[in-house]
Write a protein that holds these residues in place. Structure first.
Motif, PDB file in Angstrom:
ATOM      1  N   VAL A   7       0.837  -1.203   0.000  1.00 24.16           N
ATOM      2  CA  VAL A   7       0.000   0.000   0.000  1.00 24.16           C
ATOM      3  C   VAL A   7       0.872   1.252   0.000  1.00 24.16           C
ATOM      4  O   VAL A   7       0.725   2.142  -0.840  1.00 24.16           O
ATOM      5  CB  VAL A   7      -0.943   0.003   1.217  1.00 24.16           C
ATOM      6  CG1 VAL A   7      -1.798   1.266   1.218  1.00 24.16           C
ATOM      7  CG2 VAL A   7      -1.822  -1.237   1.217  1.00 24.16           C
ATOM      8  N   PHE A   8       1.809   1.320   0.968  1.00 22.02           N
ATOM      9  CA  PHE A   8       2.721   2.451   1.019  1.00 22.02           C
ATOM     10  C   PHE A   8       3.546   2.533  -0.269  1.00 22.02           C
ATOM     11  O   PHE A   8       3.775   3.619  -0.808  1.00 22.02           O
ATOM     12  CB  PHE A   8       3.659   2.329   2.215  1.00 22.02           C
ATOM     13  CG  PHE A   8       3.007   2.604   3.538  1.00 22.02           C
ATOM     14  CD1 PHE A   8       2.229   3.732   3.737  1.00 22.02           C
ATOM     15  CD2 PHE A   8       3.167   1.734   4.600  1.00 22.02           C
ATOM     16  CE1 PHE A   8       1.636   3.991   4.955  1.00 22.02           C
ATOM     17  CE2 PHE A   8       2.566   1.978   5.827  1.00 22.02           C
ATOM     18  CZ  PHE A   8       1.795   3.116   5.999  1.00 22.02           C
ATOM     19  N   VAL A  54       1.658   4.030  -3.214  1.00 20.71           N
ATOM     20  CA  VAL A  54       1.545   5.494  -3.106  1.00 20.71           C
ATOM     21  C   VAL A  54       2.869   6.161  -3.469  1.00 20.71           C
ATOM     22  O   VAL A  54       2.909   7.123  -4.247  1.00 20.71           O
ATOM     23  CB  VAL A  54       1.105   5.902  -1.684  1.00 20.71           C
ATOM     24  CG1 VAL A  54       1.137   7.425  -1.525  1.00 20.71           C
ATOM     25  CG2 VAL A  54      -0.290   5.364  -1.382  1.00 20.71           C
ATOM     26  N   PHE A  71       3.587   5.884  -7.159  1.00 21.89           N
ATOM     27  CA  PHE A  71       2.766   6.831  -7.915  1.00 21.89           C
ATOM     28  C   PHE A  71       3.346   8.242  -7.841  1.00 21.89           C
ATOM     29  O   PHE A  71       3.411   8.957  -8.836  1.00 21.89           O
ATOM     30  CB  PHE A  71       1.329   6.822  -7.376  1.00 21.89           C
ATOM     31  CG  PHE A  71       0.451   7.878  -7.983  1.00 21.89           C
ATOM     32  CD1 PHE A  71      -0.071   7.727  -9.256  1.00 21.89           C
ATOM     33  CD2 PHE A  71       0.146   9.035  -7.284  1.00 21.89           C
ATOM     34  CE1 PHE A  71      -0.876   8.706  -9.824  1.00 21.89           C
ATOM     35  CE2 PHE A  71      -0.657  10.024  -7.841  1.00 21.89           C
ATOM     36  CZ  PHE A  71      -1.172   9.854  -9.114  1.00 21.89           C
ATOM     37  N   LEU A  72       3.805   8.639  -6.641  1.00 18.04           N
ATOM     38  CA  LEU A  72       4.304   9.994  -6.446  1.00 18.04           C
ATOM     39  C   LEU A  72       5.658  10.218  -7.105  1.00 18.04           C
ATOM     40  O   LEU A  72       5.905  11.269  -7.702  1.00 18.04           O
ATOM     41  CB  LEU A  72       4.403  10.301  -4.952  1.00 18.04           C
ATOM     42  CG  LEU A  72       3.075  10.407  -4.190  1.00 18.04           C
ATOM     43  CD1 LEU A  72       3.340  10.576  -2.695  1.00 18.04           C
ATOM     44  CD2 LEU A  72       2.237  11.556  -4.723  1.00 18.04           C
ATOM     45  N   ARG A 125       1.446   3.187 -12.192  1.00 19.71           N
ATOM     46  CA  ARG A 125       0.006   3.063 -12.010  1.00 19.71           C
ATOM     47  C   ARG A 125      -0.335   1.655 -11.536  1.00 19.71           C
ATOM     48  O   ARG A 125       0.263   0.679 -12.001  1.00 19.71           O
ATOM     49  CB  ARG A 125      -0.741   3.348 -13.316  1.00 19.71           C
ATOM     50  CG  ARG A 125      -0.533   4.756 -13.845  1.00 19.71           C
ATOM     51  CD  ARG A 125      -1.178   5.800 -12.940  1.00 19.71           C
ATOM     52  NE  ARG A 125      -1.181   7.127 -13.537  1.00 19.71           N
ATOM     53  CZ  ARG A 125      -0.205   7.994 -13.438  1.00 19.71           C
ATOM     54  NH1 ARG A 125       0.888   7.666 -12.759  1.00 19.71           N
ATOM     55  NH2 ARG A 125      -0.285   9.184 -13.996  1.00 19.71           N
TER      56      ARG A 125
END
Length: 329
Positions: free
Chosen positions: A265-266, A269, A272-273, A278
């Motif tokens: 999960v982390f 993110v 993505f950043l 994606r």
């Protein structure tokens, strides 16, 4: 100064926050490996990571190491295997895999580690897994297959093992073996074990790093490469160890291990950043199968249990959690 001390005191007493920080820091290791895949060679990144981490931990671990040296010598075979599988091989294979696969895929692969541990426990200690654990293993492996075939499990032409996913799977196997071998760890202080395995891992990687540099791929002396080495040496190698061990001490190793499933999960993110990656449908499908397998495998714990959580920390209580290192992602 008092405010800073108050913040750190609260953090030190907050297991959930400590464990989330550990999972986030370890996720960042994958993002950094992917971010620098075109400029920082994988073996040199791993070598300088452990060299720097050893230099930082040595002043704290050396007094303990001197006292525990006789025990470590008696168990030198086990210590060498731990250093080879959990330090030298695992991280080098991860960085090699991240040269041609996404950080999200690499992080998802880590989720099958608990079920692979069942396989090694059977092979090394002849402890038979339960039927539910075997079913969980099958589901988790099916989830991995969905990821490596990029959502086309019945089309062999989409198989991604020829790229970085193959290296990532080898890394997961290596760390699953490391976690299983922790059962035979020497009874020494955690700092002694960490210092010795960090140093031995760096020594093992040294000739390969030299060969990589001689082949025209040295570590570039740029701000980016120095920052990458600094991050992987300080955050995943040292700070995350502290946060995880303290969190396990407060919460218990079994519950602490569940926080490590936040890594994908982390990582998603962060990817993505910083990487513009994606999350695709096959990532979600694979994650669902892997997660279902983990849940089913954990429904009953009996004689087939490894006695270790997902990161090699025993589930027998706080005292054992204090004595063992978690993963070295």
């Amino acid at each position: 100064m008092r405010r800073v001390q108050t913040v750190f005191a609260r953090l030190y007493r907050s297991p959930a926050l400590l464990l989330c920080l550990a999972a986030a820091g370890w996720s960042g290791n994958f993002v950094v490996g992917r971010l620098t895949h075109g400029t920082v060679p994988p073996v040199n990144l791993a070598f300088f990571r452990w060299l720097a981490a050893t230099a930082v931990i040595l002043p704290f671990g050396l007094p303990r190491l001197r006292r525990d040296l006789p025990v470590l010598r008696q168990c030198k075979g086990t210590v060498l295997l731990l250093a080879a599988t959990g330090v030298a091989a695992y991280n080098t294979l991860i960085y090699a895999g991240l040269r041609s696969t996404t950080a999200i895929s690499a992080l998802l692969m880590q989720s099958i580690m608990p079920v692979l541990i069942l396989v090694f426990v059977f092979l090394l200690f002849r402890e038979r897994p339960q039927r539910l654990q075997l079913l969980g293993l099958a589901l988790s492996l099916a989830g991995v297959w969905v990821v490596v075939t990029q959502g086309h499990p019945f089309d062999a032409g989409t198989l991604a093992l020829g790229g970085g996913v193959g290296w990532i799977l080898l890394a997961v196997v290596s760390y699953a073996l490391y976690t299983t071998l922790l059962r035979r760890r020497p009874t020494v202080h955690p700092l002694s074990l960490l210092t010795s395995t960090f140093a031995l891992g760096a020594v093992m990687l040294a000739p390969f790093a030299a060969a990589e540099a001689a082949a025209g791929h040295p570590l570039p002396l740029t701000a980016g490469s120095v920052a990458a080495v600094g991050y992987v040496a300080l955050i995943p190698s040292l700070l995350c160890y502290f946060c995880y061990n303290r969190g396990a001490e407060l919460l218990g190793a079994a519950r602490a291990g569940q926080f490590l499933h936040l890594m994908p999960v982390f990582g998603a993110v962060l990817a993505f950043l910083f990487l513009d990656e994606r999350i695709r449908g096959f990532h979600l499908a694979g994650a669902g199968l892997i997660g279902a397998g983990l849940v089913i495998a954990a429904l009953r714990r009996g004689s087939g249990d490894t006695g270790a959580g997902p990161e090699g920390v025993p589930e027998t209580g706080v005292e054992d959690a204090r004595r063992l290192p978690p993963r070295s992602a």
